[in-house]
Design a protein around this motif. Structure first.
Motif, PDB file in Angstrom:
ATOM      1  N   GLU A   1      35.983   8.537 -47.637  1.00 45.30           N
ATOM      2  CA  GLU A   1      35.392   9.635 -48.383  1.00 45.30           C
ATOM      3  C   GLU A   1      33.979   9.925 -47.866  1.00 45.30           C
ATOM      4  O   GLU A   1      33.576  11.071 -47.694  1.00 45.30           O
ATOM      5  CB  GLU A   1      35.329   9.210 -49.857  1.00 45.30           C
ATOM      6  N   ARG A   2      33.233   8.856 -47.608  1.00 46.31           N
ATOM      7  CA  ARG A   2      31.889   9.035 -47.056  1.00 46.31           C
ATOM      8  C   ARG A   2      31.958   9.651 -45.665  1.00 46.31           C
ATOM      9  O   ARG A   2      31.197  10.557 -45.339  1.00 46.31           O
ATOM     10  CB  ARG A   2      31.162   7.693 -46.999  1.00 46.31           C
ATOM     11  N   GLY A   3      32.886   9.158 -44.858  1.00 44.83           N
ATOM     12  CA  GLY A   3      33.029   9.703 -43.507  1.00 44.83           C
ATOM     13  C   GLY A   3      33.394  11.181 -43.560  1.00 44.83           C
ATOM     14  O   GLY A   3      32.866  12.001 -42.800  1.00 44.83           O
TER      15      GLY A   3
ATOM     16  N   LEU B   1      32.536  13.376 -45.561  1.00 46.00           N
ATOM     17  CA  LEU B   1      31.386  14.227 -45.900  1.00 46.00           C
ATOM     18  C   LEU B   1      30.813  14.938 -44.689  1.00 46.00           C
ATOM     19  O   LEU B   1      30.286  16.034 -44.784  1.00 46.00           O
ATOM     20  CB  LEU B   1      30.244  13.366 -46.466  1.00 46.00           C
ATOM     21  N   LEU B   2      30.870  14.238 -43.554  1.00 44.91           N
ATOM     22  CA  LEU B   2      30.221  14.779 -42.360  1.00 44.91           C
ATOM     23  C   LEU B   2      31.114  15.747 -41.598  1.00 44.91           C
ATOM     24  O   LEU B   2      30.708  16.321 -40.602  1.00 44.91           O
ATOM     25  CB  LEU B   2      29.781  13.635 -41.440  1.00 44.91           C
TER      26      LEU B   2
ATOM     27  N   LYS C   1      50.935  37.522 -70.437  1.00 47.54           N
ATOM     28  CA  LYS C   1      49.492  37.293 -70.459  1.00 47.54           C
ATOM     29  C   LYS C   1      48.930  37.654 -71.841  1.00 47.54           C
ATOM     30  O   LYS C   1      48.300  36.834 -72.506  1.00 47.54           O
ATOM     31  CB  LYS C   1      48.832  38.131 -69.358  1.00 47.54           C
TER      32      LYS C   1
ATOM     33  N   ALA D   1      27.074  17.263 -38.067  1.00 47.61           N
ATOM     34  CA  ALA D   1      26.247  17.067 -39.253  1.00 47.61           C
ATOM     35  C   ALA D   1      25.500  15.743 -39.235  1.00 47.61           C
ATOM     36  O   ALA D   1      24.486  15.593 -39.907  1.00 47.61           O
ATOM     37  CB  ALA D   1      27.112  17.154 -40.512  1.00 47.61           C
ATOM     38  N   GLY D   2      25.996  14.769 -38.450  1.00 41.16           N
ATOM     39  CA  GLY D   2      25.348  13.467 -38.413  1.00 41.16           C
ATOM     40  C   GLY D   2      26.341  12.377 -38.056  1.00 41.16           C
ATOM     41  O   GLY D   2      27.459  12.659 -37.625  1.00 41.16           O
ATOM     42  N   THR D   3      25.908  11.141 -38.221  1.00 39.38           N
ATOM     43  CA  THR D   3      26.804  10.028 -37.918  1.00 39.38           C
ATOM     44  C   THR D   3      26.903   9.105 -39.124  1.00 39.38           C
ATOM     45  O   THR D   3      26.005   9.057 -39.949  1.00 39.38           O
ATOM     46  CB  THR D   3      26.290   9.188 -36.734  1.00 39.38           C
ATOM     47  N   MET D   4      28.033   8.404 -39.205  1.00 39.73           N
ATOM     48  CA  MET D   4      28.176   7.374 -40.220  1.00 39.73           C
ATOM     49  C   MET D   4      28.790   6.148 -39.578  1.00 39.73           C
ATOM     50  O   MET D   4      29.650   6.259 -38.711  1.00 39.73           O
ATOM     51  CB  MET D   4      29.055   7.816 -41.368  1.00 39.73           C
ATOM     52  N   HIS D   5      28.332   5.013 -40.002  1.00 35.24           N
ATOM     53  CA  HIS D   5      28.849   3.750 -39.493  1.00 35.24           C
ATOM     54  C   HIS D   5      29.004   2.826 -40.682  1.00 35.24           C
ATOM     55  O   HIS D   5      28.120   2.751 -41.524  1.00 35.24           O
ATOM     56  CB  HIS D   5      27.862   3.165 -38.473  1.00 35.24           C
ATOM     57  N   GLU D   6      30.137   2.170 -40.755  1.00 35.72           N
ATOM     58  CA  GLU D   6      30.343   1.274 -41.880  1.00 35.72           C
ATOM     59  C   GLU D   6      31.256   0.128 -41.446  1.00 35.72           C
ATOM     60  O   GLU D   6      32.129   0.307 -40.607  1.00 35.72           O
ATOM     61  CB  GLU D   6      30.977   2.059 -43.031  1.00 35.72           C
ATOM     62  N   GLU D   7      31.038  -1.030 -42.025  1.00 34.56           N
ATOM     63  CA  GLU D   7      31.865  -2.185 -41.672  1.00 34.56           C
ATOM     64  C   GLU D   7      32.491  -2.775 -42.920  1.00 34.56           C
ATOM     65  O   GLU D   7      31.881  -2.767 -43.982  1.00 34.56           O
ATOM     66  CB  GLU D   7      31.003  -3.260 -40.996  1.00 34.56           C
ATOM     67  N   ALA D   8      33.700  -3.266 -42.766  1.00 35.38           N
ATOM     68  CA  ALA D   8      34.351  -3.922 -43.899  1.00 35.38           C
ATOM     69  C   ALA D   8      35.135  -5.111 -43.380  1.00 35.38           C
ATOM     70  O   ALA D   8      35.593  -5.118 -42.231  1.00 35.38           O
ATOM     71  CB  ALA D   8      35.284  -2.942 -44.602  1.00 35.38           C
TER      72      ALA D   8
ATOM     73  N   ARG E   1      32.857  19.166 -41.367  1.00 38.86           N
ATOM     74  CA  ARG E   1      32.861  20.512 -41.937  1.00 38.86           C
ATOM     75  C   ARG E   1      34.203  21.152 -41.651  1.00 38.86           C
ATOM     76  O   ARG E   1      34.870  20.800 -40.676  1.00 38.86           O
ATOM     77  CB  ARG E   1      31.736  21.363 -41.347  1.00 38.86           C
TER      78      ARG E   1
END
Lengths: 367, 367
Positions: A268-270, A272-273, A72, A299-306, A275
């Protein structure tokens, strides 16, 4: 001992061997770097009893000898020296004087002979590949080793050589990562389990250049990586690795092609919610050519479509998003293929050639 | 409430107000960012009861209203949204829906009316300077505030305005930092003590551009910084600041001119040998035109010599190297002048114009 070298060479060498200096140990000699000088040959050596590193330092030896100095303090001093020639000299009491321009440091060293030297490695079983390939294959598999010591074998990676193929495998009970590299020539069949921690350190020292080579030597108990002017030796993990082939299956009911970046960002977005400690999965719902991704946590909900291209059945399946993301992060393809059977069976991310296979177990969920 | 704005504007605004969101608080409403929308006017507001920030957000208001959303979750969601238009909509139960392309997040908000709004600040006493000057003066003085709450006044900085001079002062019992800025016009005599923590946050938000201005308004209990589309309000620290003028003296026995970078690097090397809790000083020995710097600690010794130009007596004096380094780091001159009286009296680093004065107390040592 008395040696002279440039500050930049010295710093470079010190930074390499620092990787094997344990941060905490009861043996104070292991907190040291050994400087071993004889004739025109200066070595810096470190050893944490599992991983050992030795690197050659270009410089002049005025008096042979060796000294162990606290890693060191020594590394901090070297880092802050002026960019000039450095002379290191020891006396009979192991006092070590470091001179550079008009700066003189003196620190207490330790008897070099008390240092744990690196084991001699038999060089019959070898393997050569580019530093780029080795660095990449470590990065592409190291994330799915287990950091839990309860199962020692899971903390390592299997290096399996068969003919001209090197297969690197890691697994942690939730997922398996497999990467295959084609080698220039064929080698003798070999299997070794290399500690993951050592591979991470090796990977940090590797230049990562395609033109630079690394030679690997394997014995019953050790593996040696030799590249540039550096040798890294690590103990192998004893035992029999898991029978991976029995866990893999080529059958599937649903096959998807998706844009890797889009899927990654969506997960990544999903994530987030979610913990820490909260085991909520992301739920992927494949219907026709649409992939819906849902998460529903405190924390909440997420919905996404692709949009996707699909072959086979519709499916609704849950995952820990981290596991999918870890695999996607190390795949360089723009589009990835996912293979699924049912919501309880493993999902595979792999390419046609199977140069990579990522197996990920799904998570139960209540729809 | 229903608003629409771009992701980048929203993220920019959120990042600004995040600076006043307390990391730990017993009032959960303070962990929120307030979104306050009326007509075409969207404000983001945060408030930790000492520091409050309000920033205007460019966007469209489809329905007036306000909502308080958890700052951590909301900021993480915004950061990960696609780079596109974002719509934020609330319902009667304070459920907040964030839409962006094909992504939909829903999180629980809180009643906006429960939020602690920022105080109204009277705008009679004002001051204008460039964002560059304010950001610089904070950086050049903030390191010598005390982080110990025992003496509240030491945790702040004195802003003293006299005619067209703004003087900013901080001190921590071991040293005093004084910076003077010439203003464009003269202002009414004013003295306020601004919390150091608030100044650090203000400094992070300031663009630091010389062409951008900041307006400062002061009342008995508050100071308001207004710049770009942002307002930062902070409570002032009550009480009378230290009588600095009585502590300063222009007399000296020794005056040195040294290269700032050389002295800094030398002190940095000396500081390597000082371990935390170990109160070893660096000893500076001025003889003729040579400065010797010595340190002798349990970790080792360092000795270094530098050429200087000197007026007056020889002197041997000890310092905590950190205090000298902190001051040197924020001085932009290539050469600095040090003024000393004797080994027990304060040392001054200052320029001819006294636009900066750094007073540093020496440390006792056994030669």
């Amino acid at each position: 001992m008395k040696i002279t070298c440039t500050k930049s060479d010295l710093l470079n060498g010190v930074n390499i061997v620092l990787k094997a200096v344990p941060s905490r140990t009861t043996m104070t000699i292991l907190e040291c770097i050994l400087i071993d000088a004889c004739s025109d040959n200066i070595k810096l050596i470190s050893n944490d009893m599992e991983l050992g590193i030795e690197t050659m330092l270009f410089g002049e030896v005025s008096r042979n000898g060796m000294i162990a100095v606290n890693a060191k303090i020594f590394s901090e001093i070297v880092r802050k020296l002026p960019d000039s020639m450095v002379t290191i000299e020891t006396d009979d009491n192991y006092q070590t004087t470091i001179r550079c321009e008009n700066v003189v440091f003196t620190i207490a060293g330790k008897r070099g002979e008390d240092f744990s030297f690196l084991p001699d490695i038999d060089r019959t079983k070898s393997l050569t590949l580019s530093q780029f390939s080795l660095k990449e294959v470590i990065r592409q598999t190291i994330f799915s080793i287990s950091d839990n010591d309860n199962n020692k074998i899971m903390t390592g990676e299997l290096f399996e050589i068969d003919e001209n193929i090197l297969k690197v495998i890691s697994l942690d009970g939730h997922r398996i990562s497999i990467r295959k590299i084609e080698l220039d020539t064929s080698y003798e069949k070999t299997k070794v389990i290399v500690p993951g921690k050592s591979l991470m350190e090796v990977s940090k020292i590797l230049s990562g250049e395609a033109k630079d080579e690394v030679n690997i030597f394997m014995t019953k108990n050790h593996i040696l990586f030799e590249f540039d002017s550096t040798k890294v030796v690590t103990r192998l993990i004893e035992g029999e690795y898991f029978k991976i082939d029995q866990m893999l299956s080529g059958d599937y009911e649903t096959k998807l092609k998706v844009n890797k970046k889009e899927l990654y960002e969506c997960l990544e977005r999903g994530a987030l919610l979610i913990r820490e400690g909260d085991k909520k999965p992301v739920i992927i719902n494949i219907r026709d050519n649409t992939m819906e991704i849902n998460i529903n946590s405190v924390a909440g909900t997420m919905h996404e479509e692709a949009e996707i291209s699909k072959q086979g059945k519709d499916i609704m399946i849950g995952f820990n998003p981290k596991f999918l993301m870890d695999a996607l992060r190390v795949i360089d393809d723009e589009e990835v293929s996912l293979y699924m059977v049912n919501p309880k069976a493993p999902c595979y991310i792999k390419n046609e050639e199977e140069s990579y296979i990522y197996l990920i177990l799904p998570v139960n969920f209540i729809a």
